[in-house]
Motif scaffolding. Structure first.
Motif, mmCIF file in Angstrom:
data_model
loop_
_atom_site.group_PDB
_atom_site.id
_atom_site.type_symbol
_atom_site.label_atom_id
_atom_site.label_comp_id
_atom_site.label_asym_id
_atom_site.label_seq_id
_atom_site.Cartn_x
_atom_site.Cartn_y
_atom_site.Cartn_z
ATOM 1 N N LEU A 193 56.673 4.504 -23.003
ATOM 2 C CA LEU A 193 58.059 4.932 -23.169
ATOM 3 C C LEU A 193 58.105 5.968 -24.282
ATOM 4 C CD1 LEU A 193 59.770 1.436 -23.076
ATOM 5 C CD2 LEU A 193 60.124 3.276 -21.435
ATOM 6 N N ARG A 224 49.333 -4.323 -39.222
ATOM 7 C CA ARG A 224 49.354 -4.635 -37.796
ATOM 8 C C ARG A 224 49.613 -3.369 -36.970
ATOM 9 N NH1 ARG A 224 50.067 -9.788 -35.271
ATOM 10 N NH2 ARG A 224 51.032 -9.638 -33.233
ATOM 11 N N TYR A 249 59.255 -3.578 -35.220
ATOM 12 C CA TYR A 249 58.849 -3.907 -36.587
ATOM 13 C C TYR A 249 59.966 -3.529 -37.571
ATOM 14 C CZ TYR A 249 53.939 -4.426 -35.047
ATOM 15 O OH TYR A 249 52.779 -4.834 -34.439
ATOM 16 N N ARG A 251 57.333 -3.116 -19.153
ATOM 17 C CA ARG A 251 55.985 -3.570 -18.808
ATOM 18 C C ARG A 251 56.016 -4.464 -17.568
ATOM 19 N NH1 ARG A 251 53.633 0.001 -20.158
ATOM 20 N NH2 ARG A 251 52.592 0.410 -22.126
ATOM 21 N N ASP A 261 62.529 -6.171 -37.445
ATOM 22 C CA ASP A 261 62.004 -7.387 -38.062
ATOM 23 C C ASP A 261 62.057 -7.281 -39.589
ATOM 24 O OD1 ASP A 261 61.001 -9.886 -37.699
ATOM 25 O OD2 ASP A 261 59.255 -9.287 -36.553
ATOM 26 N N LYS A 318 42.833 2.731 -25.900
ATOM 27 C CA LYS A 318 43.248 2.450 -24.531
ATOM 28 C C LYS A 318 43.738 3.709 -23.836
ATOM 29 C CE LYS A 318 46.075 -1.039 -25.377
ATOM 30 N NZ LYS A 318 47.206 -1.970 -25.313
ATOM 31 N N TYR A 319 44.581 4.463 -24.541
ATOM 32 C CA TYR A 319 45.315 5.538 -23.866
ATOM 33 C C TYR A 319 44.843 6.941 -24.222
ATOM 34 C CZ TYR A 319 48.420 1.633 -22.926
ATOM 35 O OH TYR A 319 48.929 0.427 -22.527
ATOM 36 N N LYS A 340 49.287 2.501 -16.670
ATOM 37 C CA LYS A 340 50.517 2.143 -17.388
ATOM 38 C C LYS A 340 51.110 3.411 -17.973
ATOM 39 C CE LYS A 340 49.410 -2.348 -19.503
ATOM 40 N NZ LYS A 340 49.089 -2.872 -20.836
ATOM 41 N N TYR A 400 66.057 -16.622 -35.399
ATOM 42 C CA TYR A 400 64.748 -15.971 -35.188
ATOM 43 C C TYR A 400 63.826 -16.870 -34.354
ATOM 44 C CZ TYR A 400 60.725 -13.055 -36.548
ATOM 45 O OH TYR A 400 59.638 -12.220 -36.550
ATOM 46 N N TYR A 447 57.215 -19.201 -44.920
ATOM 47 C CA TYR A 447 58.428 -18.586 -44.382
ATOM 48 C C TYR A 447 59.671 -19.393 -44.785
ATOM 49 C CZ TYR A 447 55.721 -15.391 -41.372
ATOM 50 O OH TYR A 447 54.880 -14.413 -40.908
ATOM 51 N N ASP A 468 47.269 -1.902 -34.102
ATOM 52 C CA ASP A 468 47.777 -1.641 -32.759
ATOM 53 C C ASP A 468 47.560 -0.176 -32.376
ATOM 54 O OD1 ASP A 468 49.145 -2.627 -30.427
ATOM 55 O OD2 ASP A 468 50.796 -1.327 -31.017
HETATM 56 P P1 NDP Z 1 54.367 -5.097 -30.071
HETATM 57 O O1 NDP Z 1 55.436 -5.863 -29.370
HETATM 58 O O2 NDP Z 1 54.806 -4.102 -31.052
HETATM 59 O O3 NDP Z 1 53.506 -4.428 -28.958
HETATM 60 C C1 NDP Z 1 52.554 -3.405 -29.169
HETATM 61 C C2 NDP Z 1 52.098 -3.005 -27.785
HETATM 62 O O4 NDP Z 1 53.200 -2.431 -27.082
HETATM 63 C C3 NDP Z 1 51.036 -1.933 -27.749
HETATM 64 O O5 NDP Z 1 49.754 -2.484 -27.924
HETATM 65 C C4 NDP Z 1 51.225 -1.404 -26.354
HETATM 66 O O6 NDP Z 1 50.613 -2.360 -25.484
HETATM 67 C C5 NDP Z 1 52.722 -1.465 -26.160
HETATM 68 N N1 NDP Z 1 53.372 -0.209 -26.505
HETATM 69 C C6 NDP Z 1 53.288 0.470 -27.664
HETATM 70 N N2 NDP Z 1 54.039 1.579 -27.616
HETATM 71 C C7 NDP Z 1 54.606 1.591 -26.400
HETATM 72 C C8 NDP Z 1 55.484 2.500 -25.736
HETATM 73 N N3 NDP Z 1 55.916 3.601 -26.313
HETATM 74 N N4 NDP Z 1 55.857 2.208 -24.483
HETATM 75 C C9 NDP Z 1 55.416 1.078 -23.874
HETATM 76 N N5 NDP Z 1 54.584 0.198 -24.440
HETATM 77 C C10 NDP Z 1 54.178 0.456 -25.695
HETATM 78 O O7 NDP Z 1 53.295 -6.098 -30.661
HETATM 79 P P2 NDP Z 1 53.252 -7.236 -31.714
HETATM 80 O O8 NDP Z 1 52.575 -8.361 -31.068
HETATM 81 O O9 NDP Z 1 52.650 -6.701 -32.969
HETATM 82 O O10 NDP Z 1 54.760 -7.632 -32.064
HETATM 83 C C11 NDP Z 1 55.625 -8.422 -31.236
HETATM 84 C C12 NDP Z 1 56.823 -8.847 -32.054
HETATM 85 O O11 NDP Z 1 56.438 -9.902 -32.923
HETATM 86 C C13 NDP Z 1 57.389 -7.740 -32.938
HETATM 87 O O12 NDP Z 1 58.776 -7.755 -32.878
HETATM 88 C C14 NDP Z 1 56.932 -8.110 -34.329
HETATM 89 O O13 NDP Z 1 57.845 -7.673 -35.289
HETATM 90 C C15 NDP Z 1 56.857 -9.612 -34.238
HETATM 91 N N6 NDP Z 1 55.887 -10.187 -35.152
HETATM 92 C C16 NDP Z 1 56.352 -11.098 -36.050
HETATM 93 C C17 NDP Z 1 55.486 -11.684 -36.934
HETATM 94 C C18 NDP Z 1 55.987 -12.665 -37.899
HETATM 95 O O14 NDP Z 1 55.186 -13.293 -38.586
HETATM 96 N N7 NDP Z 1 57.277 -12.855 -38.054
HETATM 97 C C19 NDP Z 1 54.059 -11.372 -36.946
HETATM 98 C C20 NDP Z 1 53.680 -10.396 -35.970
HETATM 99 C C21 NDP Z 1 54.572 -9.839 -35.100
HETATM 100 P P3 NDP Z 1 50.419 -2.124 -23.901
HETATM 101 O O15 NDP Z 1 50.577 -0.680 -23.661
HETATM 102 O O16 NDP Z 1 49.071 -2.661 -23.592
HETATM 103 O O17 NDP Z 1 51.506 -2.910 -23.236
#
Ligand code: NDP
Length: 621
Positions: free
Chosen positions: A541, A589, A554, A518, A557, A600-601, A538, A436, A474, A593
């Motif tokens: 998907l 979260r 998620y 992206r 994860d 935004k959209y 933008k 990880y 963790y 989001d």
């Molecule tokens: P995400 O990677 O889930 O990103 C969310 C963003 O993705 C949205 O704000 C949007 O941003 C874009 N998005 C959402 N839906 C779509 C779609 N259908 N098509 C294209 N773009 C889309 O954000 P996180 O930062 O929450 O998570 C990142 C990773 O980190 C995840 O895998 C999560 O599980 C992990 N994580 C792990 C933690 C830990 O403690 N272990 C804590 C938090 C997160 P935009 O459109 O502006 O690009």
């Protein structure tokens, strides 16, 4: 009768919502009452525009070699192919920020332009349902959807249910200033205020002064700040007990002087500054982050993996020279306290320095309330020279520290349980979590588009989360296994490994698919995916992993989190703390989001939610 500048049928240029780009449009009609024009873009898109968002064709210089784009959607894709050529007007001149010596007039003009851009807001106008059918154009035309069958005629009409008709809207491009005069809408939304003249040489921008505070607002922030350190101690104390039964909760608390050790603090500081030194090494590529509010892009050096390799070499050398790493295990609580104190001191420093930050350097999450801002972080990207404090803390001292702690727990298990080799359970926990962390460092660039970097400031929440919560909670499974041996059979281990791999594949594929999209929405490898265009330029998907659920990453994860806990058996809930906490975190979260994406959209997000109804777990949530 009020005068109008453009006649019906006239071909002019209309501004595309949310941008400063103008496209060829035909004037369809004019509403005398609201003083807006209904215009049609070349791709059939119909919008309502204010007169000030329309310009006569001749006011634009024709570009050479057919560079005139005929439709927003076409223009958008060419923009994404060549970002540098079409910079947003909000961006500072290439390579540098404006100098203080720039002429006042030019600045004033630019400020005015920025104010205008920032105040333009897409406002959905709800159309009255007409016998369940409404005129289609809703800002995100169905026929713009990639891979969707094109409409038979341009004046497309769709039949919507009464419920759907509430989101059948038209976008109207009017400066928010005027919109506010007529309607007091979105009172709960981010309140954009423009205050006093900005100093010369800086852009005058609107500063977020949020009223809809997350995390339960000020009381919630206070509670979290007091509760989390206590929670860390209780978890570690409970886990350290031979019999951690819930009846023995709360565990006996040690005296404070037993917890504070200068040597431990010294080792902790050494660790932190060693990681900082590694991050400053001129190795690894330099990339640009997402554009900031003033149009700038910060540069980041990606060398997390190198830092990890150097750390591994240092730890390997320590083991070779028989330096007692066991010390970390025997002083685990003391290290946790040192990390807590350090994160609080860092948060105080971050808050203090944010008071001197320019308005445009503040995080969109900040509120103007000192307590809340101390928690959520006031400054978005605090830097000392080129050293980005938030970016560094997110993946280095805590995340790499977690792997080192796990390794120490593995060695401690062998010592405490007098084993010649680590147990299968400990080996699985270590390998799963190592994968990880290495994954996070390998895909370090993806961090730049996360909520943590783009939205949240750097304050107590992230400082504590990165430096204390991640490494010390963790690693709870490994810590638990030191004193609570588990006999894991190979068949059960195989099932757990399969679960971990399944979670990892979902997690990695979903994240990579979105990141690739992206980075380059026209990537031929993604051509098979369906998308929904949004007015920001933008797209979203709507098939592939992101058409499965709205947060497939998620889901992956969470599956992995479960796989980390299962090797610890079912005798106690402690090793499952991570899964329980993480489920709550990701649900929260996801809601945050979702809220931001809806903002935004707008309508495109609603449409996405209709197409992909489940948030994280298909058919369940
Ligand atoms: P995400 O990677 O889930 O990103 C969310 C963003 O993705 C949205 O704000 C949007 O941003 C874009 N998005 C959402 N839906 C779509 C779609 N259908 N098509 C294209 N773009 C889309 O954000 P996180 O930062 O929450 O998570 C990142 C990773 O980190 C995840 O895998 C999560 O599980 C992990 N994580 C792990 C933690 C830990 O403690 N272990 C804590 C938090 C997160 P935009 O459109 O502006 O690009």
């Amino acid at each position: 009768m009020p005068s109008r500048k453009f006649a019906e049928g006239e071909v002019v240029r209309g501004r595309w919502p949310g941008s400063s780009l103008y496209y060829e449009v035909e004037i369809l009609s004019h509403d005398n009452k609201s003083q807006v024009y209904t215009v049609k873009y070349k791709d059939g898109t119909e919008l309502e525009l204010k007169e000030s968002d329309i310009k006569p064709l001749k006011s634009f210089k024709q570009r050479k070699s057919g560079s005139t784009s005929s439709s927003p959607s076409r223009r958008r894709s060419s923009r994404s192919r060549s970002r540098s050529r079409s910079r947003s007007p909000g961006r500072a001149p290439k390579g540098s920020r404006r100098s203080v010596s720039a002429s006042y007039q030019a600045d004033a003009k630019e400020k005015e332009m920025r104010r205008e851009i920032l105040q333009v807001k897409l406002t959905p106008l709800v159309l009255k349902p007409f016998a369940n059918s409404v005129s289609v154009y809703n800002g995100e035309p169905e026929h713009m959807e990639k891979n969707a069958t094109p409409p038979k005629n341009k004046q497309e009409r769709v039949i919507l249910s009464t419920e759907d008709s509430y989101i059948a809207t038209q976008y109207s491009l009017r400066p928010r200033r005027e919109e506010v005069k007529t309607k007091n809408i979105e009172s709960e939304e981010q309140n954009l205020v423009t205050k006093g003249p900005a100093p010369l040489g800086t852009f005058q921008v609107t500063t977020p002064q949020r009223r809809d505070l997350e995390f339960g607002g000020v009381p919630g922030a206070l509670l979290i700040m007091l509760g989390l350190p206590a929670c860390v101690f209780l978890l570690l104390l409970q886990c350290a007990q031979k019999d951690p039964g819930l009846l023995r909760f709360p565990p006996p608390l040690p005296a404070l002087r037993e917890l504070w050790e200068a040597r431990v603090c010294g080792v902790y500081l050494l660790w932190f500054f060693l990681q900082a030194l590694f991050s400053l090494l001129p190795v690894g590529k330099v990339v640009e982050g997402t554009p900031l509010v003033d149009g700038r892009r910060l540069k980041y050096r990606l060398n997390g993996l190198y830092a990890f390799i150097l750390t591994s070499a240092a730890v390997g050398t320590a083991v070779f020279w028989e330096i007692e790493l066991y010390y970390l295990y025997t002083h685990f609580l003391q290290f946790a306290l040192a990390a807590i104190v350090f994160s609080v001191v860092l948060s105080v420093y971050l808050y203090a320095r944010s008071l001197k930050a320019r308005r445009d350097e503040l995080s969109p999450a900040s509120s103007g309330n000192a307590v809340y801002d101390f928690f959520i972080g006031r400054e978005l990207n605090p830097r000392i020279g080129a050293f980005d404090l938030k970016f560094f803390c997110e993946l280095r001292p805590g995340l790499i520290g977690w792997v080192v702690i796990n390794l120490v727990m593995l060695l401690a298990e062998m010592k405490v349980q007098e084993r010649s080799a680590p147990s299968l359970a400990m080996t699985l926990v270590n390998s799963f979590q190592l994968l990880y962390v290495v994954d996070a460092l390998w895909f370090e660039e993806a961090l730049l588009t996360t909520m943590d970097i783009i939205h949240d400031g750097f304050g107590f929440m992230l400082a504590f989360g990165d430096l204390v919560w991640v490494p010390f909670t963790y690693s709870l499974q490994a810590f638990y296994l030191v004193n609570h041996p588990q006999d894991l059979s190979w068949p059960l281990a195989s099932v757990i490994i399969a679960l971990k791999l399944c979670g990892y594949v979902i997690f990695r594929c979903a994240n990579s698919q979105k990141n690739a999209f992206r980075k380059n929405p026209t990537d031929p490898k993604l051509a098979h995916l369906k998308t929904i265009p949004t007015s920001t330029g933008k797209s979203l998907l709507v098939s592939g992993w992101w058409g499965f659920v709205r947060h497939p990453n998620y889901l992956g994860d969470l599956i992995m989190a479960l796989a980390w806990s299962l090797p610890c058996g079912f005798n106690h809930i402690l090793p499952y703390f991570y899964v329980i906490y993480f489920t709550a975190l990701l649900i929260h979260r996801e809601a945050r989001d979702e809220h931001q994406c809806r903002r935004k959209y707008g309508l495109a997000w609603e449409k996405y939610c209709q197409r992909v109804p489940y948030r994280i777990v298909p058919y369940i949530y």
